[in-house]
Design an enzyme around this catalytic site. Structure first.
Site, PDB file in Angstrom:
ATOM      1  CG  ASP A  22       2.245  -3.074  -7.303  1.00 37.70           C
ATOM      2  OD1 ASP A  22       1.499  -4.341  -7.019  1.00 37.70           O
ATOM      3  OD2 ASP A  22       2.041  -2.250  -6.522  1.00 37.70           O
ATOM      4  CD  GLU A  23       3.947  -8.144  -5.299  1.00 38.46           C
ATOM      5  OE1 GLU A  23       2.747  -7.744  -4.703  1.00 38.46           O
ATOM      6  OE2 GLU A  23       3.675  -9.414  -5.070  1.00 38.46           O
TER       7      GLU A  23
END
Length: 264
Positions: A22-23
DNA sequence: TCTGGGGTCCTAGGACCC
DNA sequence: TCTGGGGTCCTAGGACCC
């Protein structure tokens, strides 16, 4: 990174570094629009597509962008410039620096009386190298000053492929441990074949009930993807570990990877 | 986070070679 | 037989990241 997330970011730039699920880092330096405007658009598109909020940090490099993204969670948008380093970065705990984990944080605090990034940055390079070695000491020296020249990594090949499992109940039954190891090997071999990799080093990891963790490795003469050869090496490794205590976790890793040439 | 899983990188020591 | 230095590979463990 999920396909959806990737697709949204891809609308803005192709220079994307995928950092886990998620980055991501985006290089938007070549886009004409003001950075904050781009960031707002990204946030909007992510919300439309995934119904999720996100936090964005904008800065001259990855190190600072990462810290910035963390300053105003959730749903934040933070801009950090070179001029902000003294006021906004130096007062932060040293732990906020990428690469400073719990061990280093404790060491800095208890052995050196250092709590903030600024205090770290006040130390001469020699002192840091003395304490932490050339590589990490040098890194801390630069990082505490907000210096990070690293490029975005837009493509990389894995260095190792592994699987491990923690048992619901610690095991002392050798048969069961062996059976689990075989299954993990099958999983690793499947991933290797999917990615078109062969490997040369097999490492077996065992964690005992007291959390002590040991590894044993064996490097083969040739690269292999053969489940049989890998299993043989893995059991050789396992045999070099004394299983006197109950086993909590077992794992297997293949490293020293080589990508198979695509044969048309 | 009384502790999950998949990774990366670094260090230190030993073996081995020239 | 002893001496020495440097380079590479391998192994084991540890810190760190998401």
């Amino acid at each position: 990174m999920s396909r959806k997330f990737k697709a949204v970011l891809g609308e803005f730039t192709q220079t994307i570094e995928d950092v886990g699920i998620d980055e991501a880092f985006l290089d938007i330096s070549s886009i004409e629009k003001p950075s904050e405007e781009i960031a707002k658009e990204i946030k909007g598109r992510i919300r439309e597509q995934t119904d999720l909020s996100c936090s964005i940090g904008i800065a001259p490099n990855k190190l600072l962008a990462k810290i910035a993204s963390d300053l105003d969670k959730p749903d934040g948008l933070t801009v950090i410039t070179e001029e902000d380093i003294e006021k906004r970065i130096w007062p932060l705990p040293a732990r906020k620096l990428w690469g400073v984990g719990p061990k280093t944080e404790t060491y800095l605090k208890e052995k050196m009386g250092i709590k903030t990034i600024g205090e770290l940055g006040a130390l001469p390079l020699e002192r840091l190298v003395e304490e932490f070695g050339q590589s990490y000491g040098g890194y801390l020296y630069e990082a505490s000053r907000g210096i990070d020249e690293s490029e975005l990594v837009t493509h990389w090949e894995p260095k190792s492929i592994s699987q491990e499992t923690t048992f619901q109940k610690d095991l002392d039954n050798w048969q069961l441990i062996a059976k689990n190891l075989v299954e993990l090997i099958q999983g690793v071999v499947t991933s290797m074949k999917e990615g078109g990799y062969r490997g040369r080093t097999v490492t077996v990891k065992v964690r005992f009930t007291d959390f002590k963790t040991y590894t044993r490795a064996k490097t083969l003469d040739k690269f292999t993807e053969s489940e049989g050869e890998i299993r043989k090496a893995a059991f050789d490794c396992l045999g070099r570990l004394e299983l006197k205590k109950k086993v909590r976790l077992i794992g297997v890793r293949i490293s020293n990877l080589e990508k198979e040439e695509a044969t048309p």
